[in-house]
Motif scaffolding. Sequence first.
Motif, mmCIF file in Angstrom:
data_model
loop_
_atom_site.group_PDB
_atom_site.id
_atom_site.type_symbol
_atom_site.label_atom_id
_atom_site.label_comp_id
_atom_site.label_asym_id
_atom_site.label_seq_id
_atom_site.Cartn_x
_atom_site.Cartn_y
_atom_site.Cartn_z
ATOM 1 N N ALA A 88 23.750 25.966 31.841
ATOM 2 C CA ALA A 88 24.318 25.538 30.562
ATOM 3 C C ALA A 88 25.000 26.699 29.852
ATOM 4 C CB ALA A 88 23.237 24.939 29.667
ATOM 5 N N GLY A 89 24.451 27.891 29.989
ATOM 6 C CA GLY A 89 25.059 29.065 29.364
ATOM 7 C C GLY A 89 26.431 29.371 29.933
ATOM 8 N N TRP A 90 26.595 29.200 31.248
ATOM 9 C CA TRP A 90 27.894 29.445 31.874
ATOM 10 C C TRP A 90 28.940 28.440 31.395
ATOM 11 C CZ3 TRP A 90 28.923 33.908 33.647
ATOM 12 C CH2 TRP A 90 27.941 34.685 34.235
ATOM 13 N N ILE A 91 28.528 27.212 31.196
ATOM 14 C CA ILE A 91 29.465 26.198 30.685
ATOM 15 C C ILE A 91 29.894 26.558 29.268
ATOM 16 C CG2 ILE A 91 29.684 23.777 30.023
ATOM 17 C CD1 ILE A 91 27.829 23.140 32.403
ATOM 18 N N LEU A 92 28.950 27.031 28.460
ATOM 19 C CA LEU A 92 29.281 27.439 27.098
ATOM 20 C C LEU A 92 30.231 28.638 27.105
ATOM 21 C CD1 LEU A 92 28.722 26.865 24.122
ATOM 22 C CD2 LEU A 92 26.847 28.496 24.268
ATOM 23 N N VAL A 93 30.008 29.604 27.985
ATOM 24 C CA VAL A 93 30.906 30.757 28.105
ATOM 25 C C VAL A 93 32.304 30.300 28.515
ATOM 26 C CG1 VAL A 93 31.381 32.819 29.495
ATOM 27 C CG2 VAL A 93 29.106 32.451 28.541
ATOM 28 N N LEU A 94 32.380 29.387 29.464
ATOM 29 C CA LEU A 94 33.672 28.858 29.894
ATOM 30 C C LEU A 94 34.419 28.201 28.737
ATOM 31 C CD1 LEU A 94 35.593 28.105 32.303
ATOM 32 C CD2 LEU A 94 34.348 25.948 32.368
ATOM 33 N N LEU A 95 33.726 27.403 27.942
ATOM 34 C CA LEU A 95 34.372 26.749 26.809
ATOM 35 C C LEU A 95 34.846 27.752 25.763
ATOM 36 C CD1 LEU A 95 32.054 23.664 26.329
ATOM 37 C CD2 LEU A 95 34.385 23.689 27.182
ATOM 38 N N VAL A 96 34.041 28.758 25.488
ATOM 39 C CA VAL A 96 34.427 29.765 24.491
ATOM 40 C C VAL A 96 35.648 30.543 24.970
ATOM 41 C CG1 VAL A 96 33.689 31.928 23.406
ATOM 42 C CG2 VAL A 96 32.175 29.950 23.419
ATOM 43 N N LEU A 97 35.647 30.950 26.243
ATOM 44 C CA LEU A 97 36.805 31.679 26.764
ATOM 45 C C LEU A 97 38.060 30.817 26.777
ATOM 46 C CD1 LEU A 97 35.208 33.723 29.663
ATOM 47 C CD2 LEU A 97 35.971 34.547 27.432
ATOM 48 N N TYR A 98 37.911 29.532 27.080
ATOM 49 C CA TYR A 98 39.063 28.632 27.062
ATOM 50 C C TYR A 98 39.639 28.533 25.651
ATOM 51 C CZ TYR A 98 41.796 24.370 27.278
ATOM 52 O OH TYR A 98 42.806 23.461 27.183
ATOM 53 N N LYS A 99 38.780 28.344 24.673
ATOM 54 C CA LYS A 99 39.261 28.217 23.297
ATOM 55 C C LYS A 99 39.813 29.540 22.771
ATOM 56 C CE LYS A 99 39.330 25.081 21.241
ATOM 57 N NZ LYS A 99 40.444 24.126 21.163
ATOM 58 N N LEU A 100 39.260 30.662 23.226
ATOM 59 C CA LEU A 100 39.773 31.963 22.823
ATOM 60 C C LEU A 100 41.198 32.161 23.339
ATOM 61 C CD1 LEU A 100 38.985 34.638 21.417
ATOM 62 C CD2 LEU A 100 38.297 35.467 23.665
ATOM 63 N N GLY A 101 41.431 31.809 24.597
ATOM 64 C CA GLY A 101 42.785 31.890 25.144
ATOM 65 C C GLY A 101 43.743 30.966 24.423
ATOM 66 N N ASP A 102 43.268 29.787 24.053
ATOM 67 C CA ASP A 102 44.092 28.834 23.317
ATOM 68 C C ASP A 102 44.461 29.394 21.942
ATOM 69 O OD1 ASP A 102 45.382 26.328 23.101
ATOM 70 O OD2 ASP A 102 43.708 25.571 21.888
ATOM 71 N N ALA A 103 43.516 30.057 21.300
ATOM 72 C CA ALA A 103 43.794 30.648 19.985
ATOM 73 C C ALA A 103 44.820 31.771 20.104
ATOM 74 C CB ALA A 103 42.499 31.168 19.366
ATOM 75 N N PHE A 104 44.698 32.627 21.127
ATOM 76 C CA PHE A 104 45.684 33.692 21.326
ATOM 77 C C PHE A 104 47.058 33.117 21.630
ATOM 78 C CE2 PHE A 104 42.184 36.801 22.618
ATOM 79 C CZ PHE A 104 42.175 37.365 21.356
ATOM 80 N N ARG A 105 47.118 32.031 22.399
ATOM 81 C CA ARG A 105 48.399 31.407 22.706
ATOM 82 C C ARG A 105 49.037 30.869 21.442
ATOM 83 N NH1 ARG A 105 50.184 26.761 22.167
ATOM 84 N NH2 ARG A 105 48.110 25.920 21.859
#
Length: 83
Positions: free
Chosen positions: A45-62
Amino acid sequence: MAALMAVGVLAVLWGEEPSTAPAAPRTLREAVIEPLREYFSRPKAGWILVLLVLYKLGDAFRRVAHNCIPIARCWISLEDVAT
C-alpha cells in the motif's frame, strides 16, 4: 470506442443492487482512522501511495511549466501579468 462503452453500460445494468446501504460512520475514528488503517494493512500500500504522490508531483510541475510558456512567447513581462 462505442463497443467499449456498451460493455460498461451492460455491466452496470447486469450488476445487482446492494441489499442494504452501509451505515454512516458515527465517529471521526470510524470515518478516518479505520479506513486508513485498513488501507495500510494491505501489502504494498505504501508503494501505491508513493506512486500516486510522484504522479501528482509531476503533474503539478507540468502545470507550472505550461503556464510559463505563453508568457515567454508573447514577451509579456511578469510585472504586466501581476497587475
